[in-house]
Design an enzyme around this catalytic site. Structure first.
Site, PDB file in Angstrom:
ATOM      1  N   PHE A 174      45.581  40.863  34.411  1.00 13.65           N
ATOM      2  CA  PHE A 174      45.269  40.062  35.591  1.00 13.65           C
ATOM      3  C   PHE A 174      43.857  39.494  35.431  1.00 13.65           C
ATOM      4  O   PHE A 174      42.872  40.235  35.485  1.00 13.65           O
ATOM      5  CB  PHE A 174      45.389  40.908  36.856  1.00 13.65           C
ATOM      6  CG  PHE A 174      46.679  41.681  36.945  1.00 13.65           C
ATOM      7  CD1 PHE A 174      47.872  41.096  36.563  1.00 13.65           C
ATOM      8  CD2 PHE A 174      46.685  42.987  37.387  1.00 13.65           C
ATOM      9  CE1 PHE A 174      49.071  41.796  36.640  1.00 13.65           C
ATOM     10  CE2 PHE A 174      47.875  43.702  37.464  1.00 13.65           C
ATOM     11  CZ  PHE A 174      49.072  43.107  37.090  1.00 13.65           C
ATOM     12  N   ASP A 224      41.083  38.525  36.645  1.00 18.75           N
ATOM     13  CA  ASP A 224      40.254  38.485  37.840  1.00 18.75           C
ATOM     14  C   ASP A 224      38.783  38.573  37.457  1.00 18.75           C
ATOM     15  O   ASP A 224      38.413  38.260  36.325  1.00 18.75           O
ATOM     16  CB  ASP A 224      40.662  39.602  38.805  1.00 18.75           C
ATOM     17  CG  ASP A 224      40.397  40.995  38.230  1.00 18.75           C
ATOM     18  OD1 ASP A 224      39.893  41.091  37.091  1.00 18.75           O
ATOM     19  OD2 ASP A 224      40.676  41.983  38.926  1.00 18.75           O
TER      20      ASP A 224
END
Length: 252
Positions: free
Chosen positions: A196, A198
């Site tokens: 992910f 992020d």
């Protein structure tokens, strides 16, 4: 996103508001609301005769959500004086989008939405991103290319702009990972999902010297200067994060 701002940090960020909100606080708040909602409906303590419409997270309620209503739902579980939730209006619009799409395209049934992925994690990621615009996570990078044409008498530079589509789908993949684990769906092709991309993962990768920033970028990050969304700096960090984690997976 969640980026706690302390009193000492406030002058170096885009806001002067002190906010210590982390994912932990919001997750606990949502869990508390869902559990209370479930318990009330199990006991029949609602105003709709135990109808699914009475759930706070029902598509019917999500589709008609307002910032005021959202705050009132979460206030019993989150201390808004200590953890004010930023971008409440935007978050409200995303809740409304979820409810509206489920009602319009899937008869208000989340399980019907899941069934359309036919048990495939990659198809579910694609379905989330195409059904709910708020889950789309991509950008276009524009670059200038220069070609030089030379004749016997002159030299001409020709400038052409090229564009590259970069797709991350961070939240769509997080959603699939969470739903797969929470509902024990055992989806196929989970291994085809990426990390992910992020703002937390690159922090750890940089700490362990997996990622190395240029002097200029390191100075901006260490000074807690906000990187513009879809800027070359932000996209480069996110892309490098995905590549680095994929290489670590191969190495392990």
């Amino acid at each position: 996103c969640f980026w706690p701002v302390t009193d000492n940090d406030a002058t170096t960020t885009a806001t002067t508001e002190t906010n210590r909100l982390e994912y932990e606080q919001l997750a606990k708040g949502l869990k508390g609301l869902a559990e209370a909602d479930h318990n009330d409906n199990e006991k029949g303590n609602n105003h709709h005769n135990n109808s699914l419409d009475s759930y706070a997270f029902s598509p019917q309620n999500l589709a008609t959500m307002t910032p005021t209503k959202m705050k009132s739902l979460l206030e019993p579980y989150i201390d808004f004086t200590q953890y004010p939730i930023p971008n409440l209006e935007t978050r409200c619009e995303l809740w409304k989008e979820l409810g509206t799409v489920l009602l319009r395209d899937y008869h208000g049934r989340f399980l019907e939405f899941l069934d359309n992925a036919h048990g495939d994690a990659t198809k579910l990621v694609e379905l989330v991103a195409t059904s709910f615009p708020g889950f789309q996570d991509e950008t276009i990078l524009f670059e200038e290319e220069t070609t030089t044409t030379t004749t016997t008498t002159t030299t001409h530079d020709q400038h052409q702009q090229t564009k590259t589509r970069i797709v991350f789908l961070k939240r769509a993949q997080i959603f699939v990972g969470d739903v797969n684990a929470g509902l024990e769906l055992n989806l196929r092709n989970m291994d085809r999902l990426t990390t992910f991309a992020d703002y937390r993962v690159p922090q750890i990768l940089r700490q362990y010297e997996v990622l190395e920033y240029t002097f200029e970028l390191a100075d901006r990050v260490d000074s807690q200067m906000e990187l513009k969304k879809d800027s070359i700096e932000e996209v480069s960090i996110r892309a490098a994060t995905v590549v680095a984690v994929e290489e670590l997976v191969q190495w392990l």
